[in-house]
Design a protein around this motif. Structure first.
Motif, PDB file in Angstrom:
ATOM      1  N   PHE A  21       0.839  -1.202   0.000  1.00 35.28           N
ATOM      2  CA  PHE A  21       0.000   0.000   0.000  1.00 35.28           C
ATOM      3  C   PHE A  21       0.872   1.249   0.000  1.00 35.28           C
ATOM      4  O   PHE A  21       0.711   2.150  -0.839  1.00 35.28           O
ATOM      5  CB  PHE A  21      -0.909  -0.026   1.224  1.00 35.28           C
ATOM      6  CG  PHE A  21      -1.814   1.170   1.365  1.00 35.28           C
ATOM      7  CD1 PHE A  21      -3.092   1.155   0.825  1.00 35.28           C
ATOM      8  CD2 PHE A  21      -1.392   2.297   2.055  1.00 35.28           C
ATOM      9  CE1 PHE A  21      -3.936   2.250   0.965  1.00 35.28           C
ATOM     10  CE2 PHE A  21      -2.228   3.393   2.195  1.00 35.28           C
ATOM     11  CZ  PHE A  21      -3.510   3.375   1.649  1.00 35.28           C
ATOM     12  N   PHE A  22       1.809   1.286   0.926  1.00 36.58           N
ATOM     13  CA  PHE A  22       2.667   2.465   1.038  1.00 36.58           C
ATOM     14  C   PHE A  22       3.553   2.626  -0.205  1.00 36.58           C
ATOM     15  O   PHE A  22       3.741   3.739  -0.698  1.00 36.58           O
ATOM     16  CB  PHE A  22       3.538   2.366   2.293  1.00 36.58           C
ATOM     17  CG  PHE A  22       2.747   2.274   3.566  1.00 36.58           C
ATOM     18  CD1 PHE A  22       1.849   3.271   3.913  1.00 36.58           C
ATOM     19  CD2 PHE A  22       2.894   1.196   4.426  1.00 36.58           C
ATOM     20  CE1 PHE A  22       1.108   3.194   5.090  1.00 36.58           C
ATOM     21  CE2 PHE A  22       2.168   1.109   5.599  1.00 36.58           C
ATOM     22  CZ  PHE A  22       1.271   2.109   5.930  1.00 36.58           C
ATOM     23  N   ASN A  23       4.077   1.530  -0.703  1.00 38.64           N
ATOM     24  CA  ASN A  23       4.934   1.598  -1.891  1.00 38.64           C
ATOM     25  C   ASN A  23       4.166   2.096  -3.101  1.00 38.64           C
ATOM     26  O   ASN A  23       4.716   2.819  -3.943  1.00 38.64           O
ATOM     27  CB  ASN A  23       5.559   0.232  -2.180  1.00 38.64           C
ATOM     28  CG  ASN A  23       6.659  -0.134  -1.205  1.00 38.64           C
ATOM     29  OD1 ASN A  23       7.197   0.730  -0.512  1.00 38.64           O
ATOM     30  ND2 ASN A  23       6.982  -1.409  -1.120  1.00 38.64           N
ATOM     31  N   GLN A  24       2.880   1.701  -3.203  1.00 37.73           N
ATOM     32  CA  GLN A  24       2.078   2.164  -4.333  1.00 37.73           C
ATOM     33  C   GLN A  24       1.875   3.671  -4.277  1.00 37.73           C
ATOM     34  O   GLN A  24       1.961   4.359  -5.304  1.00 37.73           O
ATOM     35  CB  GLN A  24       0.729   1.454  -4.347  1.00 37.73           C
ATOM     36  CG  GLN A  24      -0.161   1.829  -5.528  1.00 37.73           C
ATOM     37  CD  GLN A  24       0.449   1.448  -6.854  1.00 37.73           C
ATOM     38  OE1 GLN A  24       0.520   0.270  -7.201  1.00 37.73           O
ATOM     39  NE2 GLN A  24       0.907   2.430  -7.615  1.00 37.73           N
ATOM     40  N   ILE A  25       1.607   4.190  -3.093  1.00 41.62           N
ATOM     41  CA  ILE A  25       1.453   5.641  -2.952  1.00 41.62           C
ATOM     42  C   ILE A  25       2.746   6.355  -3.329  1.00 41.62           C
ATOM     43  O   ILE A  25       2.741   7.364  -4.055  1.00 41.62           O
ATOM     44  CB  ILE A  25       1.025   6.012  -1.519  1.00 41.62           C
ATOM     45  CG1 ILE A  25      -0.412   5.525  -1.261  1.00 41.62           C
ATOM     46  CG2 ILE A  25       1.122   7.523  -1.292  1.00 41.62           C
ATOM     47  CD1 ILE A  25      -0.922   5.792   0.124  1.00 41.62           C
ATOM     48  N   LYS A  26       3.872   5.826  -2.865  1.00 42.16           N
ATOM     49  CA  LYS A  26       5.160   6.433  -3.203  1.00 42.16           C
ATOM     50  C   LYS A  26       5.414   6.396  -4.708  1.00 42.16           C
ATOM     51  O   LYS A  26       5.923   7.364  -5.294  1.00 42.16           O
ATOM     52  CB  LYS A  26       6.290   5.704  -2.451  1.00 42.16           C
ATOM     53  CG  LYS A  26       6.267   5.916  -0.949  1.00 42.16           C
ATOM     54  CD  LYS A  26       7.335   5.058  -0.261  1.00 42.16           C
ATOM     55  CE  LYS A  26       7.284   5.212   1.243  1.00 42.16           C
ATOM     56  NZ  LYS A  26       8.266   4.344   1.940  1.00 42.16           N
ATOM     57  N   THR A  27       5.051   5.274  -5.338  1.00 45.25           N
ATOM     58  CA  THR A  27       5.233   5.144  -6.786  1.00 45.25           C
ATOM     59  C   THR A  27       4.370   6.150  -7.528  1.00 45.25           C
ATOM     60  O   THR A  27       4.822   6.808  -8.481  1.00 45.25           O
ATOM     61  CB  THR A  27       4.897   3.712  -7.247  1.00 45.25           C
ATOM     62  OG1 THR A  27       5.785   2.807  -6.618  1.00 45.25           O
ATOM     63  CG2 THR A  27       5.026   3.582  -8.763  1.00 45.25           C
ATOM     64  N   TRP A  28       3.104   6.252  -7.118  1.00 46.30           N
ATOM     65  CA  TRP A  28       2.232   7.234  -7.750  1.00 46.30           C
ATOM     66  C   TRP A  28       2.811   8.637  -7.637  1.00 46.30           C
ATOM     67  O   TRP A  28       2.857   9.378  -8.624  1.00 46.30           O
ATOM     68  CB  TRP A  28       0.858   7.200  -7.093  1.00 46.30           C
ATOM     69  CG  TRP A  28      -0.035   6.089  -7.559  1.00 46.30           C
ATOM     70  CD1 TRP A  28      -0.034   5.467  -8.784  1.00 46.30           C
ATOM     71  CD2 TRP A  28      -1.086   5.480  -6.814  1.00 46.30           C
ATOM     72  NE1 TRP A  28      -1.009   4.509  -8.838  1.00 46.30           N
ATOM     73  CE2 TRP A  28      -1.678   4.487  -7.649  1.00 46.30           C
ATOM     74  CE3 TRP A  28      -1.587   5.659  -5.530  1.00 46.30           C
ATOM     75  CZ2 TRP A  28      -2.747   3.707  -7.232  1.00 46.30           C
ATOM     76  CZ3 TRP A  28      -2.648   4.871  -5.113  1.00 46.30           C
ATOM     77  CH2 TRP A  28      -3.218   3.907  -5.963  1.00 46.30           C
ATOM     78  N   GLN A  29       3.251   8.996  -6.437  1.00 50.69           N
ATOM     79  CA  GLN A  29       3.789  10.344  -6.241  1.00 50.69           C
ATOM     80  C   GLN A  29       5.064  10.556  -7.066  1.00 50.69           C
ATOM     81  O   GLN A  29       5.264  11.627  -7.645  1.00 50.69           O
ATOM     82  CB  GLN A  29       4.059  10.592  -4.759  1.00 50.69           C
ATOM     83  CG  GLN A  29       2.778  10.708  -3.929  1.00 50.69           C
ATOM     84  CD  GLN A  29       3.052  11.046  -2.480  1.00 50.69           C
ATOM     85  OE1 GLN A  29       4.088  10.678  -1.919  1.00 50.69           O
ATOM     86  NE2 GLN A  29       2.132  11.743  -1.845  1.00 50.69           N
ATOM     87  N   LYS A  30       5.884   9.532  -7.144  1.00 48.37           N
ATOM     88  CA  LYS A  30       7.107   9.623  -7.949  1.00 48.37           C
ATOM     89  C   LYS A  30       6.778   9.861  -9.413  1.00 48.37           C
ATOM     90  O   LYS A  30       7.521  10.553 -10.132  1.00 48.37           O
ATOM     91  CB  LYS A  30       7.924   8.336  -7.789  1.00 48.37           C
ATOM     92  CG  LYS A  30       9.264   8.357  -8.512  1.00 48.37           C
ATOM     93  CD  LYS A  30      10.022   7.062  -8.265  1.00 48.37           C
ATOM     94  CE  LYS A  30      11.360   7.057  -9.010  1.00 48.37           C
ATOM     95  NZ  LYS A  30      12.111   5.788  -8.774  1.00 48.37           N
ATOM     96  N   ASN A  31       5.642   9.303  -9.847  1.00 50.53           N
ATOM     97  CA  ASN A  31       5.217   9.451 -11.240  1.00 50.53           C
ATOM     98  C   ASN A  31       4.322  10.674 -11.466  1.00 50.53           C
ATOM     99  O   ASN A  31       3.681  10.797 -12.516  1.00 50.53           O
ATOM    100  CB  ASN A  31       4.467   8.192 -11.694  1.00 50.53           C
ATOM    101  CG  ASN A  31       5.385   6.973 -11.776  1.00 50.53           C
ATOM    102  OD1 ASN A  31       6.588   7.113 -11.983  1.00 50.53           O
ATOM    103  ND2 ASN A  31       4.824   5.789 -11.606  1.00 50.53           N
ATOM    104  N   GLY A  32       4.278  11.539 -10.478  1.00 50.04           N
ATOM    105  CA  GLY A  32       3.547  12.792 -10.642  1.00 50.04           C
ATOM    106  C   GLY A  32       2.070  12.748 -10.298  1.00 50.04           C
ATOM    107  O   GLY A  32       1.339  13.717 -10.528  1.00 50.04           O
ATOM    108  N   LYS A  33       1.597  11.646  -9.735  1.00 48.86           N
ATOM    109  CA  LYS A  33       0.194  11.545  -9.335  1.00 48.86           C
ATOM    110  C   LYS A  33      -0.014  12.182  -7.962  1.00 48.86           C
ATOM    111  O   LYS A  33       0.897  12.196  -7.134  1.00 48.86           O
ATOM    112  CB  LYS A  33      -0.261  10.081  -9.286  1.00 48.86           C
ATOM    113  CG  LYS A  33      -0.009   9.290 -10.561  1.00 48.86           C
ATOM    114  CD  LYS A  33      -0.809   9.814 -11.733  1.00 48.86           C
ATOM    115  CE  LYS A  33      -0.612   8.930 -12.957  1.00 48.86           C
ATOM    116  NZ  LYS A  33      -1.327   9.467 -14.151  1.00 48.86           N
ATOM    117  N   GLN A  34      -1.223  12.678  -7.742  1.00 48.24           N
ATOM    118  CA  GLN A  34      -1.598  13.240  -6.455  1.00 48.24           C
ATOM    119  C   GLN A  34      -2.610  12.305  -5.797  1.00 48.24           C
ATOM    120  O   GLN A  34      -3.582  11.890  -6.435  1.00 48.24           O
ATOM    121  CB  GLN A  34      -2.182  14.645  -6.641  1.00 48.24           C
ATOM    122  CG  GLN A  34      -1.185  15.614  -7.278  1.00 48.24           C
ATOM    123  CD  GLN A  34      -1.773  16.989  -7.520  1.00 48.24           C
ATOM    124  OE1 GLN A  34      -2.948  17.230  -7.253  1.00 48.24           O
ATOM    125  NE2 GLN A  34      -0.967  17.899  -8.026  1.00 48.24           N
TER     126      GLN A  34
END
Length: 250
Positions: A21-34
């Motif tokens: 869960f946490f890694n997915q949020i970090k990945t999204w943020q790294k890819n410019g997602k909010q």
């Protein structure tokens, strides 16, 4: 699409708040997602009411929210559930902040017209400026499902409906409704994709029943009002069942 992803998690979030869960949020943020989270808390509310010896009244399977119940609901959502989720995110080095209806009138609501459920409402307006100012700084807002009808009158709101309202207001590219099942089942087989135009037939033929009905009605409304797609799944890293308009997305 906006690049915004809204995720609804249950109040008992331990099964969802894991490394993936946490890694997915970090990945999204790294890819410019909010990323925006909306949380529930029904199980903890029931536990607190039991501890306080407050009877739980239901109608058609839904909890009636009296003034006393509303006070407990606010206390548990804002004082217990939300801080636990925010702390879990912070421990994983994900900036997060808890928000509720009282923060700059974040979520306005009106009481359900029949009044049978007491102080229960539906969201009529979401103040997006505060949310967007936080997500632009990679801060994850964690929002409680409560609304304000007036400056002093709070209303309890179904967490799925609250998440849909937030997603629509933000015109999110995706809304993820995390639940305890892998997706929508038809004769025991998970449906990978449902077009919103097919939902009424699925309701009418009892393919969709029970607690999945309000989730999919919420999903339909969200897509019709501009959300790119809705995923119903038990894991943030799995697609589950995708509800969208027309061609399957992603």
């Amino acid at each position: 699409m906006s690049g915004i992803i809204v995720v609804k998690i249950g109040g008992i979030a331990g099964s969802h708040l894991h490394e993936g869960f946490f890694n997915q949020i970090k990945t999204w943020q790294k890819n410019g997602k909010q990323v925006v989270l909306v949380h529930g808390g029904g199980v903890q509310i029931n536990r607190m009411m039991e501890a306080l010896q407050i009877p739980v009244e239901t109608k058609a399977g839904l909890r009636v929210t009296t003034k006393e119940t509303l006070a407990v609901t606010k206390m548990v959502l804002i004082g217990q559930v939300q801080p636990e989720i925010v702390t879990a995110l912070l421990e994983q080095h994900i900036s997060a902040i808890g928000l509720h209806a009282g923060d700059t009138g974040l979520m306005q609501a009106e009481q359900l017209s029949d009044g049978d459920l007491g102080f229960v409402g539906e969201i009529t307006h979401v103040e997006t400026d505060l949310i967007q100012s936080l997500t632009a700084k990679k801060i994850v807002p964690v929002i409680a499902p409560l609304g304000l009808a007036t400056a002093t009158q709070w209303l309890n709101v179904n967490a799925d409906l609250a998440a849909c309202a937030v997603a629509v207001a933000l015109q999110a590219e995706q809304l993820i409704l995390l639940t305890d099942v892998a997706g929508v089942l038809d004769a025991g087989e998970m449906m990978e994709h449902i077009d919103v135009t097919d939902l009424d037939d699925l309701f009418a033929t009892d393919v969709i029943t029970g607690g999945m009905i309000p989730k999919l009605k919420s999903a339909k409304n969200a897509v019709i009002q501009g959300v790119g797609q809705v995923a119903i799944t038990n894991e943030i890293t799995k697609k589950g069942t995708i509800i969208s308009e027309g061609v399957k997305i992603g």
